[in-house]
Enzyme design. Structure first.
Site, short mmCIF file in Angstrom:
data_model
loop_
_atom_site.label_atom_id
_atom_site.label_comp_id
_atom_site.label_asym_id
_atom_site.label_seq_id
_atom_site.Cartn_x
_atom_site.Cartn_y
_atom_site.Cartn_z
N LYS A 19 55.04 66.39 3.86
CA LYS A 19 55.13 64.76 4.30
C LYS A 19 56.90 64.94 4.84
O LYS A 19 57.40 64.45 6.10
CB LYS A 19 55.19 64.14 3.94
CG LYS A 19 53.72 63.36 3.53
CD LYS A 19 53.34 62.16 2.98
CE LYS A 19 54.42 61.97 1.95
NZ LYS A 19 53.16 62.47 0.67
N ARG B 288 52.73 53.45 0.30
CA ARG B 288 51.43 53.90 -0.87
C ARG B 288 51.10 52.91 -1.21
O ARG B 288 50.17 53.86 -2.43
CB ARG B 288 53.01 54.41 -1.84
CG ARG B 288 51.84 55.15 -3.15
CD ARG B 288 52.88 55.70 -4.01
NE ARG B 288 53.30 56.85 -3.19
CZ ARG B 288 54.33 58.15 -4.53
NH1 ARG B 288 55.05 57.41 -5.12
NH2 ARG B 288 55.49 58.67 -3.69
N ARG C 210 55.18 76.72 -5.73
CA ARG C 210 56.48 75.95 -5.91
C ARG C 210 57.55 76.26 -6.50
O ARG C 210 57.24 76.13 -7.36
CB ARG C 210 56.31 74.59 -5.73
CG ARG C 210 57.22 73.68 -4.54
CD ARG C 210 57.05 72.86 -4.29
NE ARG C 210 56.52 71.63 -5.02
CZ ARG C 210 56.52 70.56 -4.32
NH1 ARG C 210 56.26 70.47 -3.29
NH2 ARG C 210 55.61 69.99 -5.50
N ARG D 65 48.50 62.60 -10.24
CA ARG D 65 49.38 62.33 -8.90
C ARG D 65 48.45 63.14 -7.46
O ARG D 65 48.30 61.47 -6.90
CB ARG D 65 49.99 63.29 -7.93
CG ARG D 65 51.82 62.81 -8.98
CD ARG D 65 52.64 64.22 -8.98
NE ARG D 65 53.04 64.16 -7.75
CZ ARG D 65 53.81 65.56 -7.19
NH1 ARG D 65 54.57 66.06 -7.79
NH2 ARG D 65 54.34 65.58 -5.53
#
Ligand code: ZN
Length: 215
Positions: free
Chosen positions: A15, A87, A126, A170
């Site tokens: 995003k 959100r 990551r 998450r």
């Protein structure tokens, strides 16, 4: 073309990257709640301190606070790209009222879709440069935590929140709070789902072409 855009998607769906690429391509200001709050904190405002009182305890800040921050940022702008806001459905409803009051309706809400298995692979692999902030992926970039940043030579590290535990939390949060936001905009006729497994450049091209078309 489309001037008022929201990007929704699970963690690691890209995003932020797409918001920044599209913002640069079309000259549209883009932001996320995180970025707005970092600015408030660095300016030492009361709003920043209020947000800190939640994030420092690992809590999501209340809808009402997120709305105040976004409303302040949007003042004086008639074009924007929002990354990861609204959100929650509560935020989306209040935001509808806000853009309605200003006669600045949303042109499109893009839902970036990525299977959980791919979210996992991206998040757990990551690596972030400690010097310049560039983000790499162990698999895509054939790197390890011992590699150096290819842009500045800095050391690479995993983010503290890129763990199995945080990933599960998450994803649960995303499903319970944010997917209903997508349903909210689907019902309003503004949602477009985009499969982002194809990777950054292909996704950018799809979004770019769609944004060029009339709202
Ligand atoms: Zn670097």
């Amino acid at each position: 073309m489309k001037n008022r855009v929201v990007l929704l998607g699970p963690p690691a769906s890209g995003k932020g990257t797409q918001a920044s690429l599209l913002g640069a391509a079309f000259g549209i200001p883009h932001t996320s709640t995180g970025a707005m709050l970092r600015t408030e904190r660095s300016k030492g405002t009361a709003l920043g301190a209020e947000a800190d009182s939640f994030t420092s305890r690992g809590l999501l800040f209340p809808d009402e606070l997120a709305l105040r921050v976004v409303s302040q940022w949007i003042d004086g702008r008639d074009r924007f790209i929002l990354d990861g806001f609204p959100r929650t459905v509560g935020q989306a409803r209040s935001f509808d009222g806000l853009v309605d009051d200003r006669s600045l309706p949303l042109d499109v809400v893009y839902l970036l879709e990525l299977p959980d298995s791919e979210v996992r692979a991206r998040m757990l692999g990551r690596l972030t440069c400690e010097t310049c902030g560039a983000v790499f992926n162990e698999t895509f970039h054939k790197m390890t935590a011992d590699s150096r940043c290819s842009q500045c030579g800095g050391a690479l590290a995993r983010r503290n929140d890129d763990t199995e535990e945080s990933l599960a939390r998450r994803l649960t949060q995303y499903r319970s709070l944010t997917l209903p936001v997508a349903d909210h905009y689907r019902a309003a006729g503004t949602l477009k789902a985009i499969d982002v497994a194809a990777g950054r450049d292909a996704v950018f091209q799809t979004l770019y072409n769609d944004m060029k078309e009339a709202a």
